[in-house]
Design a protein around this motif. Structure first.
Motif, PDB file in Angstrom:
ATOM      1  N   ALA A  82      -2.604  -5.959  18.024  1.00 21.67           N
ATOM      2  CA  ALA A  82      -2.352  -4.450  18.417  1.00 21.67           C
ATOM      3  C   ALA A  82      -2.660  -4.001  16.756  1.00 21.67           C
ATOM      4  CB  ALA A  82      -0.776  -4.290  18.592  1.00 21.67           C
ATOM      5  N   VAL A  83      -3.586  -2.894  16.770  1.00 24.28           N
ATOM      6  CA  VAL A  83      -4.230  -2.469  15.828  1.00 24.28           C
ATOM      7  C   VAL A  83      -3.769  -0.823  15.939  1.00 24.28           C
ATOM      8  CG1 VAL A  83      -6.064  -1.588  14.268  1.00 24.28           C
ATOM      9  CG2 VAL A  83      -5.949  -3.820  15.484  1.00 24.28           C
ATOM     10  N   THR A  84      -2.927  -0.156  15.095  1.00 19.79           N
ATOM     11  CA  THR A  84      -2.646   1.223  15.123  1.00 19.79           C
ATOM     12  C   THR A  84      -3.219   1.990  13.972  1.00 19.79           C
ATOM     13  OG1 THR A  84      -0.289   0.679  16.227  1.00 19.79           O
ATOM     14  CG2 THR A  84      -0.800   2.906  15.275  1.00 19.79           C
ATOM     15  N   TYR A  85      -4.135   3.021  14.561  1.00 18.65           N
ATOM     16  CA  TYR A  85      -4.606   3.820  13.199  1.00 18.65           C
ATOM     17  C   TYR A  85      -3.938   5.334  13.398  1.00 18.65           C
ATOM     18  CZ  TYR A  85      -8.154   7.187  11.719  1.00 18.65           C
ATOM     19  OH  TYR A  85      -8.987   8.353  11.066  1.00 18.65           O
ATOM     20  N   SER A  86      -3.552   5.822  12.366  1.00 20.40           N
ATOM     21  CA  SER A  86      -2.818   7.139  12.507  1.00 20.40           C
ATOM     22  C   SER A  86      -3.125   8.185  11.429  1.00 20.40           C
ATOM     23  CB  SER A  86      -1.285   6.953  12.393  1.00 20.40           C
ATOM     24  OG  SER A  86      -0.284   7.915  12.512  1.00 20.40           O
ATOM     25  N   LYS A  87      -3.372   9.309  12.144  1.00 15.20           N
ATOM     26  CA  LYS A  87      -3.920  10.623  10.864  1.00 15.20           C
ATOM     27  C   LYS A  87      -3.281  11.641  11.590  1.00 15.20           C
ATOM     28  CE  LYS A  87      -7.955  11.847  10.632  1.00 15.20           C
ATOM     29  NZ  LYS A  87      -9.486  11.765  10.479  1.00 15.20           N
ATOM     30  N   GLU A 101      -5.036   1.380   3.836  1.00 12.14           N
ATOM     31  CA  GLU A 101      -5.348   2.993   3.636  1.00 12.14           C
ATOM     32  C   GLU A 101      -6.694   2.920   4.450  1.00 12.14           C
ATOM     33  OE1 GLU A 101      -3.657   5.175   2.410  1.00 12.14           O
ATOM     34  OE2 GLU A 101      -1.964   4.007   1.578  1.00 12.14           O
ATOM     35  N   LEU A 102      -7.210   4.075   5.186  1.00 15.28           N
ATOM     36  CA  LEU A 102      -8.340   4.234   5.850  1.00 15.28           C
ATOM     37  C   LEU A 102      -9.636   3.622   5.047  1.00 15.28           C
ATOM     38  CD1 LEU A 102      -9.684   5.297   8.492  1.00 15.28           C
ATOM     39  CD2 LEU A 102      -9.903   7.409   7.557  1.00 15.28           C
ATOM     40  N   VAL A 138       0.646  -1.157  -0.119  1.00 14.00           N
ATOM     41  CA  VAL A 138       0.093   0.017   0.051  1.00 14.00           C
ATOM     42  C   VAL A 138       0.890   1.314   0.035  1.00 14.00           C
ATOM     43  CG1 VAL A 138      -1.618   1.208   1.176  1.00 14.00           C
ATOM     44  CG2 VAL A 138      -1.831  -1.274   1.413  1.00 14.00           C
ATOM     45  N   ALA A 139       0.577   2.261  -0.924  1.00 11.19           N
ATOM     46  CA  ALA A 139       1.380   3.525  -0.654  1.00 11.19           C
ATOM     47  C   ALA A 139       1.053   4.261   0.445  1.00 11.19           C
ATOM     48  CB  ALA A 139       0.856   4.257  -2.048  1.00 11.19           C
ATOM     49  N   PRO A 140       2.343   4.989   0.906  1.00 14.02           N
ATOM     50  CA  PRO A 140       2.018   5.744   2.013  1.00 14.02           C
ATOM     51  C   PRO A 140       0.703   6.798   1.935  1.00 14.02           C
ATOM     52  CG  PRO A 140       4.327   5.487   1.431  1.00 14.02           C
ATOM     53  CD  PRO A 140       3.604   5.006   0.180  1.00 14.02           C
ATOM     54  N   ILE A 187      -3.716   2.188   8.690  1.00 15.68           N
ATOM     55  CA  ILE A 187      -4.098   1.566   9.646  1.00 15.68           C
ATOM     56  C   ILE A 187      -2.984   0.330   9.649  1.00 15.68           C
ATOM     57  CG2 ILE A 187      -5.698  -0.096  10.470  1.00 15.68           C
ATOM     58  CD1 ILE A 187      -7.681   1.810   8.883  1.00 15.68           C
ATOM     59  N   GLU A 188      -2.513  -0.179  10.728  1.00 15.72           N
ATOM     60  CA  GLU A 188      -1.417  -1.146  10.671  1.00 15.72           C
ATOM     61  C   GLU A 188      -1.807  -2.239  11.716  1.00 15.72           C
ATOM     62  OE1 GLU A 188       2.218   0.674  11.449  1.00 15.72           O
ATOM     63  OE2 GLU A 188       2.453   1.246   9.528  1.00 15.72           O
TER      64      GLU A 188
END
Length: 211
Positions: free
Chosen positions: A34-39, A77-78, A1-3, A8-9
């Motif tokens: 573990a789920v990490t959501y970053s924005k 991606e989101l 997936v492109a940055p 979401i990881e």
């Protein structure tokens, strides 16, 4: 997936694909998840430009994917994730709060969630004390607002504190720290049918408390 700005990881010892679950399949995660959501932060709400992160941990999880998502990846991606169901020692945390429970469904696109057997924790820097809110279910209505029915609130983490505040309905709204003015984060509570309790004994009653 492109940055991208929103990502979401997922990390888990035992990931498995499950085609046909949800619109685009799903990923089943177990053995500690573990789920990490970053924005980026929302400048309009005073968060500034710093990246905001939501971390979800649990014993097990099911990640529901959109139709165009590949179930074999660990980063998305989101728009490729419809939601996450978690169970077993579930913890959701972000800047300023922690939400714990037995089970949770979290919609990462809308930042809405429902948590069962739930405990919400935050620290009120203005009043200089912690706040614990317990209920059978706590709903996250947005990134900064939570609601619950039949609630007990206290400033200690004990399941049965000596002194507590009970309420039929509670709405808690969090205003983030303002990076421009330096104003600290603060919480506003709107509670209905409020009882001030010593153990289970009601001491006094108020129809509504807000502040």
């Amino acid at each position: 997936v492109a940055p991208s700005a929103e990502r979401i990881e997922f990390v888990a010892p035992r990931p498995d694909s499950a085609d046909g679950v949800g619109a685009g399949g799903a990923i089943i995660l177990s053995g500690g998840v573990a789920v990490t959501y970053s924005k980026p932060g929302d400048v309009a709400t005073g968060e500034g430009t710093a990246r905001r992160t939501v971390e979800l941990t649990a014993q097990r999880a099911v990640v529901f994917l959109s139709p165009d998502a590949d179930a074999g990846r660990a980063r998305y991606e989101l728009g490729q994730v419809e939601g996450v169901y978690l169970e077993g020692d579930v913890v959701a945390s972000s800047a300023g709060y922690t939400l714990r429970g037995a089970r949770m469904y979290y919609d990462l696109r809308t930042e809405q969630a429902i948590v069962l057997d739930a405990v919400f924790w935050t620290y009120d820097a203005v009043r200089g004390m912690p706040l614990y809110m317990r209920a059978d279910a706590i709903r996250q209505e947005s990134r900064s607002q939570w609601t619950a029915h039949d609630v007990r609130m206290a400033n200690v983490g004990f399941a049965k504190p000596h002194f507590a505040i009970g309420a039929t309905d509670v709405t808690l709204t969090m205003t983030p720290q303002d990076d421009q003015t330096g104003a600290p984060a603060r919480q506003t509570i709107d509670a209905k049918e409020v009882k001030f309790l010593a153990g289970d004994l009601p001491l006094t009653f108020a129809p509504r408390v807000k502040g």
